[in-house]
Design a protein around this motif. Structure first.
Motif, PDB file in Angstrom:
ATOM      1  N   ARG A 127      -6.632   4.357  -9.904  1.00  0.00           N
ATOM      2  CA  ARG A 127      -7.603   4.882  -9.388  1.00  0.00           C
ATOM      3  C   ARG A 127      -7.875   4.575  -7.807  1.00  0.00           C
ATOM      4  O   ARG A 127      -7.500   3.646  -7.364  1.00  0.00           O
ATOM      5  N   LYS A 128      -8.397   5.552  -6.912  1.00  0.00           N
ATOM      6  CA  LYS A 128      -8.792   5.327  -5.610  1.00  0.00           C
ATOM      7  C   LYS A 128      -9.524   4.246  -5.543  1.00  0.00           C
ATOM      8  O   LYS A 128     -10.479   3.757  -6.317  1.00  0.00           O
ATOM      9  N   GLY A 129      -8.916   3.171  -4.546  1.00  0.00           N
ATOM     10  CA  GLY A 129      -9.847   1.910  -4.370  1.00  0.00           C
ATOM     11  C   GLY A 129      -9.155   0.818  -4.883  1.00  0.00           C
ATOM     12  O   GLY A 129      -9.479  -0.467  -4.795  1.00  0.00           O
ATOM     13  N   GLN A 130      -8.595   1.252  -6.118  1.00  0.00           N
ATOM     14  CA  GLN A 130      -7.885  -0.045  -6.893  1.00  0.00           C
ATOM     15  C   GLN A 130      -6.599  -0.554  -6.535  1.00  0.00           C
ATOM     16  O   GLN A 130      -6.045   0.030  -5.752  1.00  0.00           O
ATOM     17  N   ALA A 131      -6.246  -1.854  -6.571  1.00  0.00           N
ATOM     18  CA  ALA A 131      -5.195  -2.467  -6.138  1.00  0.00           C
ATOM     19  C   ALA A 131      -4.008  -1.761  -6.739  1.00  0.00           C
ATOM     20  O   ALA A 131      -3.918  -1.221  -7.838  1.00  0.00           O
ATOM     21  N   PHE A 132      -2.982  -1.458  -5.822  1.00  0.00           N
ATOM     22  CA  PHE A 132      -1.601  -1.119  -6.559  1.00  0.00           C
ATOM     23  C   PHE A 132      -1.011  -2.142  -7.449  1.00  0.00           C
ATOM     24  O   PHE A 132      -0.957  -3.241  -7.194  1.00  0.00           O
ATOM     25  N   ALA A 133      -0.460  -1.781  -8.711  1.00  0.00           N
ATOM     26  CA  ALA A 133       0.121  -2.558  -9.265  1.00  0.00           C
ATOM     27  C   ALA A 133       1.575  -2.135  -9.628  1.00  0.00           C
ATOM     28  O   ALA A 133       2.006  -0.951  -9.791  1.00  0.00           O
ATOM     29  N   HIS A 134       2.586  -3.320  -9.846  1.00  0.00           N
ATOM     30  CA  HIS A 134       4.066  -2.831 -10.288  1.00  0.00           C
ATOM     31  C   HIS A 134       4.104  -2.077 -11.253  1.00  0.00           C
ATOM     32  O   HIS A 134       3.530  -2.404 -12.559  1.00  0.00           O
ATOM     33  N   ALA A 135       4.764  -0.798 -11.325  1.00  0.00           N
ATOM     34  CA  ALA A 135       4.610   0.009 -12.315  1.00  0.00           C
ATOM     35  C   ALA A 135       6.255   0.004 -13.095  1.00  0.00           C
ATOM     36  O   ALA A 135       6.452   0.345 -14.005  1.00  0.00           O
TER      37      ALA A 135
END
Lengths: 95, 198
Positions: free
Chosen positions: A10-18
Motif C-alpha cells: 500500500r502507498k506509504g508502506q515499506a517495500f518488502a522483498h517479494a
C-alpha cells in the motif's frame, strides 16, 4: 541475470522483498516482475534491482558485550517497577 | 442454432467476430507453450498473454452475443469449424519452434494494433470503449513482443521465420488442416455435455 524484486503493498508502506526473477536484461526483468508480483493488484509499486547491486552485510561485531546497544539488552519492566515504588505509585498501592 | 444466427450476422458483429476468433485461437495456440516455454519467467509471461487474448475474445463475444441472440460460450465453443472466422495465420501450430512463435507474436501484435485503433475510433461507443480497454492490455503485449524482437532480430532463424510468416498476416479464407484438431480439442467438453459451464 538475477533481479531481486521488492514490492509495496500500500502507498506509504515499506517495500518488502517479494522474490527474484531471472531475465536477460532490465526491460525483461521489469516485465516479468510486473507479471509475477503486480498483476493481481497485490502491489502498488515494485523495485527491481540487479542482485549485484544489493550489498549484503552479515557481520555485527560486539566484542565487549555492550548489550545496552540492543533492544533486548535494556529491560524496562524491572526498572519501571522500582521507579513506581519510589514514587509511591506502584500498582499495589493504587488498587 | 448458432450457425443459423450467424447467417444474419449484425453490422456490429461483422467486423468484430473475425477479431474475437483470432484472439481466441491465438490465445489457444500460445497457451500450448504453458509448461514448456524456454524458461520459467517466460512461461508465466507468455501464458498470461495467452490468457489475456482469450479474455479479449470473451469480451468481444459478449458484446455481439446479445444482438445475435446467443451467448459468449456458444460463440466460442458451439459453432461448426467452418463458421469460425479466424485467419490461418493464428491457426498455425508452432510448438516447439520458439523463433516462429515470437515472429508470429510480433507480426500479430503489430497488425492487431492497427485493427484495435480503428475500433477505438468507431462510432459505436460500446465498441470504441471496449477497444480502448483491450488496447490498455495490448500495450504490454506490444512491449513484450518488442523486447523479444530486439533480442532476436539478428538471429537468422528468427529472420527466416518473419519472412515466412509475414505474407500470411492479412490472409483470410480456408482453415488450415491443423485447425480441425484444435477445434476438436477446444469444443470437446461442450460437445460431450451440451451447455457445460465452469
Amino acid at each position: 541475470m538475477i533481479y531481486e524484486v521488492f514490492r509495496q503493498e500500500r502507498k506509504g508502506q515499506a517495500f518488502a522483498h517479494a522474490g527474484s526473477v531471472e531475465a536477460p536484461n532490465e526491460e525483461f526483468a521489469e516485465w516479468y516482475a510486473r507479471e509475477e508480483f503486480g498483476r493481481r493488484g497485490e502491489s502498488v509499486a515494485l523495485w527491481v534491482v540487479p542482485r549485484e547491486a544489493v550489498h549484503e552485510i552479515d557481520e555485527f561485531v560486539d566484542e565487549l558485550g555492550r548489550n545496552y546497544h540492543r533492544v533486548d539488552g535494556y529491560p524496562l519492566k524491572e526498572k519501571l517497577k522500582q521507579a513506581r515504588e519510589r514514587a509511591g505509585t506502584s500498582a499495589d498501592r493504587r488498587s | 442454432m448458432v450457425s443459423t444466427v450467424l447467417r444474419r450476422v449484425s453490422a456490429r458483429a461483422e467486423p468484430l467476430l473475425p477479431i474475437a476468433d483470432d484472439e481466441l485461437i491465438l490465445g489457444w495456440r500460445n497457451s500450448e507453450w504453458t509448461g514448456i516455454a524456454p524458461f520459467l519467467e517466460e512461461d508465466v509471461a507468455f501464458s498470461s498473454i495467452a490468457q489475456n487474448e482469450i479474455g479479449h475474445a470473451r469480451a468481444i463475444y459478449q458484446l455481439v452475443a446479445e444482438e445475435l441472440g446467443t451467448t459468449a460460450d456458444e460463440l466460442a465453443f458451439d459453432r461448426k469449424p467452418e463458421d469460425y472466422r479466424c485467419s490461418p495465420f493464428v491457426e498455425l501450430r508452432l510448438v516447439p519452434d520458439w523463433a516462429k512463435t515470437i515472429a508470429r507474436h510480433c507480426l500479430y501484435e503489430d497488425a492487431d494494433q492497427r485493427r484495435i485503433q480503428e475500433l477505438i475510433e468507431a462510432d459505436d461507443p460500446e465498441v470504441a470503449g471496449l477497444a480502448a480497454k483491450i488496447d490498455r492490455e495490448e500495450v504490454y503485449h506490444r512491449m513484450h513482443a518488442q523486447m523479444w524482437f530486439e533480442r532476436l532480430e539478428d538471429e537468422p532463424q528468427f529472420q527466416e521465420a518473419l519472412e515466412e510468416l509475414r505474407p500470411l498476416v492479412d490472409q483470410r479464407g480456408e482453415h488450415l488442416p491443423e485447425f480441425e484438431h484444435l477445434w476438436q480439442e477446444m469444443t470437446e467438453v461442450r460437445r460431450s455435455v451440451a451447455g457445460a459451464t465452469w
